[in-house]
Design an enzyme around this catalytic site. Structure first.
Site, PDB file in Angstrom:
ATOM      1  N   ARG A  18     -24.234 -66.923  -3.189  1.00 52.81           N
ATOM      2  CA  ARG A  18     -24.746 -66.313  -4.418  1.00 52.81           C
ATOM      3  C   ARG A  18     -23.866 -65.186  -4.959  1.00 52.81           C
ATOM      4  O   ARG A  18     -24.040 -64.721  -6.060  1.00 52.81           O
ATOM      5  CB  ARG A  18     -26.189 -65.814  -4.180  1.00 52.81           C
ATOM      6  CG  ARG A  18     -27.180 -66.947  -4.064  1.00 52.81           C
ATOM      7  CD  ARG A  18     -28.477 -66.508  -3.406  1.00 52.81           C
ATOM      8  NE  ARG A  18     -28.347 -66.378  -1.955  1.00 52.81           N
ATOM      9  CZ  ARG A  18     -29.368 -66.130  -1.134  1.00 52.81           C
ATOM     10  NH1 ARG A  18     -30.575 -65.948  -1.623  1.00 52.81           N
ATOM     11  NH2 ARG A  18     -29.179 -66.034   0.162  1.00 52.81           N
ATOM     12  N   ARG A  65      27.273 -26.820 -10.703  1.00 55.98           N
ATOM     13  CA  ARG A  65      27.245 -27.521 -11.997  1.00 55.98           C
ATOM     14  C   ARG A  65      28.539 -27.187 -12.710  1.00 55.98           C
ATOM     15  O   ARG A  65      29.206 -26.212 -12.379  1.00 55.98           O
ATOM     16  CB  ARG A  65      26.041 -27.055 -12.824  1.00 55.98           C
ATOM     17  CG  ARG A  65      26.109 -25.581 -13.170  1.00 55.98           C
ATOM     18  CD  ARG A  65      24.899 -25.077 -13.924  1.00 55.98           C
ATOM     19  NE  ARG A  65      25.147 -23.715 -14.345  1.00 55.98           N
ATOM     20  CZ  ARG A  65      24.281 -22.703 -14.203  1.00 55.98           C
ATOM     21  NH1 ARG A  65      23.111 -22.905 -13.645  1.00 55.98           N
ATOM     22  NH2 ARG A  65      24.596 -21.502 -14.627  1.00 55.98           N
TER      23      ARG A  65
HETATM   24  C1  UD1 Z   1     -33.043 -64.272   5.452  1.00 53.40           C
HETATM   25  C2  UD1 Z   1     -34.400 -64.680   5.992  1.00 53.40           C
HETATM   26  C3  UD1 Z   1     -35.488 -64.146   5.071  1.00 53.40           C
HETATM   27  C4  UD1 Z   1     -35.354 -62.638   4.934  1.00 53.40           C
HETATM   28  C5  UD1 Z   1     -33.946 -62.258   4.480  1.00 53.40           C
HETATM   29  C6  UD1 Z   1     -33.791 -60.749   4.557  1.00 53.40           C
HETATM   30  C7  UD1 Z   1     -33.982 -66.840   7.079  1.00 53.40           C
HETATM   31  C8  UD1 Z   1     -34.191 -68.304   6.993  1.00 53.40           C
HETATM   32  N1  UD1 Z   1     -34.461 -66.118   6.062  1.00 53.40           N
HETATM   33  O1  UD1 Z   1     -32.883 -64.919   4.190  1.00 53.40           O
HETATM   34  O2  UD1 Z   1     -36.782 -64.464   5.602  1.00 53.40           O
HETATM   35  O3  UD1 Z   1     -36.335 -62.166   4.021  1.00 53.40           O
HETATM   36  O4  UD1 Z   1     -32.970 -62.858   5.341  1.00 53.40           O
HETATM   37  O5  UD1 Z   1     -32.570 -60.324   4.050  1.00 53.40           O
HETATM   38  O6  UD1 Z   1     -33.442 -66.367   8.037  1.00 53.40           O
HETATM   39  N2  UD1 Z   1     -26.009 -66.365   8.657  1.00 53.40           N
HETATM   40  C9  UD1 Z   1     -25.276 -66.861   9.708  1.00 53.40           C
HETATM   41  N3  UD1 Z   1     -25.195 -68.208   9.888  1.00 53.40           N
HETATM   42  C10 UD1 Z   1     -25.834 -69.091   9.072  1.00 53.40           C
HETATM   43  C11 UD1 Z   1     -26.600 -68.581   8.001  1.00 53.40           C
HETATM   44  C12 UD1 Z   1     -26.676 -67.214   7.829  1.00 53.40           C
HETATM   45  O7  UD1 Z   1     -24.685 -66.109  10.475  1.00 53.40           O
HETATM   46  O8  UD1 Z   1     -25.716 -70.293   9.306  1.00 53.40           O
HETATM   47  C13 UD1 Z   1     -26.070 -64.925   8.457  1.00 53.40           C
HETATM   48  C14 UD1 Z   1     -25.573 -64.507   7.087  1.00 53.40           C
HETATM   49  O9  UD1 Z   1     -24.179 -64.230   7.112  1.00 53.40           O
HETATM   50  C15 UD1 Z   1     -26.400 -63.269   6.793  1.00 53.40           C
HETATM   51  C16 UD1 Z   1     -27.671 -63.478   7.600  1.00 53.40           C
HETATM   52  O10 UD1 Z   1     -27.401 -64.492   8.529  1.00 53.40           O
HETATM   53  O11 UD1 Z   1     -25.745 -62.102   7.233  1.00 53.40           O
HETATM   54  C17 UD1 Z   1     -28.852 -63.885   6.709  1.00 53.40           C
HETATM   55  O12 UD1 Z   1     -28.549 -65.094   6.050  1.00 53.40           O
HETATM   56  P1  UD1 Z   1     -28.878 -65.348   4.519  1.00 53.40           P
HETATM   57  O13 UD1 Z   1     -28.406 -66.689   4.154  1.00 53.40           O
HETATM   58  O14 UD1 Z   1     -28.414 -64.209   3.699  1.00 53.40           O
HETATM   59  O15 UD1 Z   1     -30.483 -65.352   4.581  1.00 53.40           O
HETATM   60  P2  UD1 Z   1     -31.485 -64.979   3.395  1.00 53.40           P
HETATM   61  O16 UD1 Z   1     -31.571 -66.121   2.462  1.00 53.40           O
HETATM   62  O17 UD1 Z   1     -31.161 -63.665   2.835  1.00 53.40           O
HETATM   63 CA    CA Z   2     -29.427 -62.343   2.860  1.00 54.10          CA
END
Ligand code: UD1
Ligand code: CA
Length: 476
Positions: free
Chosen positions: A27, A455
């Site tokens: 995003r 100079r």
């Molecule tokens: C997540 C939570 C949501 C919470 C929010 C708070 C889940 C499914 N949802 O959503 O309930 O309200 O955080 O900010 O967990 N990451 C990995 N590996 C992956 C995917 C993500 O390491 O495969 C890491 C990302 O880099 C990030 C963190 O996990 O730092 C959170 O992932 P993100 O995709 O941002 O989750 P949100 O949609 O924000």
């Molecule tokens: Ca997040």
């Protein structure tokens, strides 16, 4: 506490911190990995690692990396933390599955999100204390922000109980759940044994086709384990950043907190919303910071100083009573009490400006030491140079410190006078009290008390200009 001492005590549970930082941050629409985007002057991930470092030794902190793993690793390698690779990013639950081997040797883990940078160590400590006291398998840090849209929501057994039924992601909220204002911060404590036992129950049968760590709340409940949530004292602490606009808002709230901390100890910051002040900057009371100033890195400023608008000061130490006039750029330098810099001066790394010394407009210094009361007030370059106390460097003086291959030093003694527009070809020494005629090109050392003029002698031809003009008129 060292790892050994924490392990030797039976009563102290072994704790690891796991930071999820493998995601791409789609995003943000940026090529840079999300966790390396900066707020408050440093990457998101560095803030989270700093908070983790208050609860565990670096060797017990595991960062899960995946998207642009190498650049993330490089950016924070200096902290001494461990890394776990999540080659394909299949969700937060999958991230923890990848950490299975690493966490098996601990009793509890604290899971942090690399994109929730404002989290305070005190809040995490509080979370851990409650987690242990409750004997919970999962303790969720929740919050009630002004706008819960986009976050997972906490579904409690009943509003006045700690126990949580499930976490429901935004996309899966049913109409009733849409009104839930309590959100999941993405920060949790887990008891390792029940977590590992139930971790494979996660599935990717959801809108994103990802393994959600949040689903562990329901799975652990179903397995008869205790799942609780506590609210963070301030929702601002757990704000995540999923878009550039949200990142910039986080940055602003961090900067505001820094400015407020400094103002609370007696520093005046006019129009603080226009200033950029890094978290580690220290300033003594009664110093005034004007609008549009940037104070970066580990800058330290004494008392009764004034920093005028548009100056950028990075990792410098300023004494007391220092005046930095408008539009100066200072980096990795020291300025002693009572000195005056600028306007439009540039102190490059390694400059040391002595007590009551003056560095004026369009003066550049690099590794230059100016003694007490020395002055270089206009249009000058001083590189690899020492200027003794009380010496005066005239307008337009240039030290020629570089021959295209090597750099050489210039030493000017105390109480010397270097006339305007002089070039000093280094290596060279000018003795105490010596005098250099304006416009000189000085290539040989000048002893103390001597005059040097390098100079060509002036030639004056009486009436020459008048005669030339007359000749020109006649030729028309
Ligand atoms: C997540 C939570 C949501 C919470 C929010 C708070 C889940 C499914 N949802 O959503 O309930 O309200 O955080 O900010 O967990 N990451 C990995 N590996 C992956 C995917 C993500 O390491 O495969 C890491 C990302 O880099 C990030 C963190 O996990 O730092 C959170 O992932 P993100 O995709 O941002 O989750 P949100 O949609 O924000
Ligand atoms: Ca997040």
């Amino acid at each position: 506490m060292s790892k050994e001492s924490s392990k030797s005590k039976q009563s102290t549970p072994r704790l690891a911190v796991v930071i999820m930082a493998a995601g791409k941050g789609t995003r943000l629409k940026s090529r840079r990995p999300k966790v390396l985007h900066e707020v408050g002057g440093k990457p998101l991930l560095s803030h989270v690692i700093a908070a983790a470092g208050r609860l565990a030794e670096p060797e017990d902190v595991y960062v899960i990396i995946g998207h642009q793993a190498d650049s993330v690793r490089k950016a924070v390698a200096g902290t001494g933390v461990q890394f776990i690779e999540q080659k394909e990013q299949r969700g937060t639950g999958h991230a923890i599955q990848c950490a299975r081997g690493a966490i098996a040797g601990y009793d509890h883990i604290l899971v942090l999100s690399g994109d929730v940078p404002l989290i305070q160590a005190e809040t995490l400590q509080h979370l851990m204390t409650l987690h242990l006291a409750e004997g919970a398998a999962m303790t969720i840090l929740s919050a009630k922000p002004e706008d819960p849209t986009g976050y997972g929501r906490i579904v409690r057994r009943s509003p006045d109980r700690l126990e949580v039924e499930a976490i429901v992601e935004q996309n899966n909220l049913n109409p009733e759940q849409l009104s839930i204002g309590e959100i999941n911060s993405g920060i949790y404590a887990f008891k390792v044994a029940p977590l590992l036992k139930n971790l494979d129950k996660l599935t990717d049968t959801n809108a994103h086709g990802e393994f959600y760590l949040t689903d562990m709340a329901a799975h652990l409940n179903a397995a008869g384990e205790k799942v609780v949530a506590i609210k963070a004292p301030d929702a601002v602490e757990v704000l995540g950043a999923n878009t550039i606009a949200e990142l910039v808002a986080l940055d602003a709230s961090l900067r505001a907190a820094t400015a407020n901390r400094l103002m609370a100890v007696g520093v005046t910051i006019f129009r603080p919303e226009t200033c950029v002040i890094d978290a580690e900057v220290e300033i003594e009371p009664d110093t005034i910071i004007e609008p549009f100033v940037q104070l970066l890195g580990k800058t330290k400023i004494g008392t009764d100083c004034r920093i005028r608008s548009f100056s950028v000061i990075e990792s410098c130490t300023l004494g007391n009573d220092v005046l930095i006039l408008q539009s100066c750029v200072l980096a990795e330098s020291a300025v002693a009490d009572g000195a005056r810099i600028g306007p439009f001066a540039r102190l490059r790394p390694g400059s040391e400006i002595g007590q009551d010394a003056h560095v004026g407009n369009f003066v550049e210094t690099k590794k230059a030491k100016l003694g007490k009361g020395a002055k270089a007030n206009h249009l000058t370059y001083l590189g690899d140079t020492e200027v003794g106390a009380g010496s005066n460097i005239g307008a337009g003086v240039i030290t020629c410190n570089y021959d295209g291959v090597h750099k050489y030093p210039t030493r000017i003694g105390q109480g010397a006078f270097v006339g305007s527009d002089t070039t000093l070809v280094a290596p060279i020494e000018i003795g105490d009290g010596a005098y250099i005629g304006a416009g000189s090109c000085i290539t040989r050392d000048v002893p103390s008390g001597a005059l040097a003029v390098g100079r060509s002698r002036q030639v004056t031809k009486q009436g020459w200009a008048v005669a030339r003009r007359t000749r020109m008129e006649e030729q028309k």
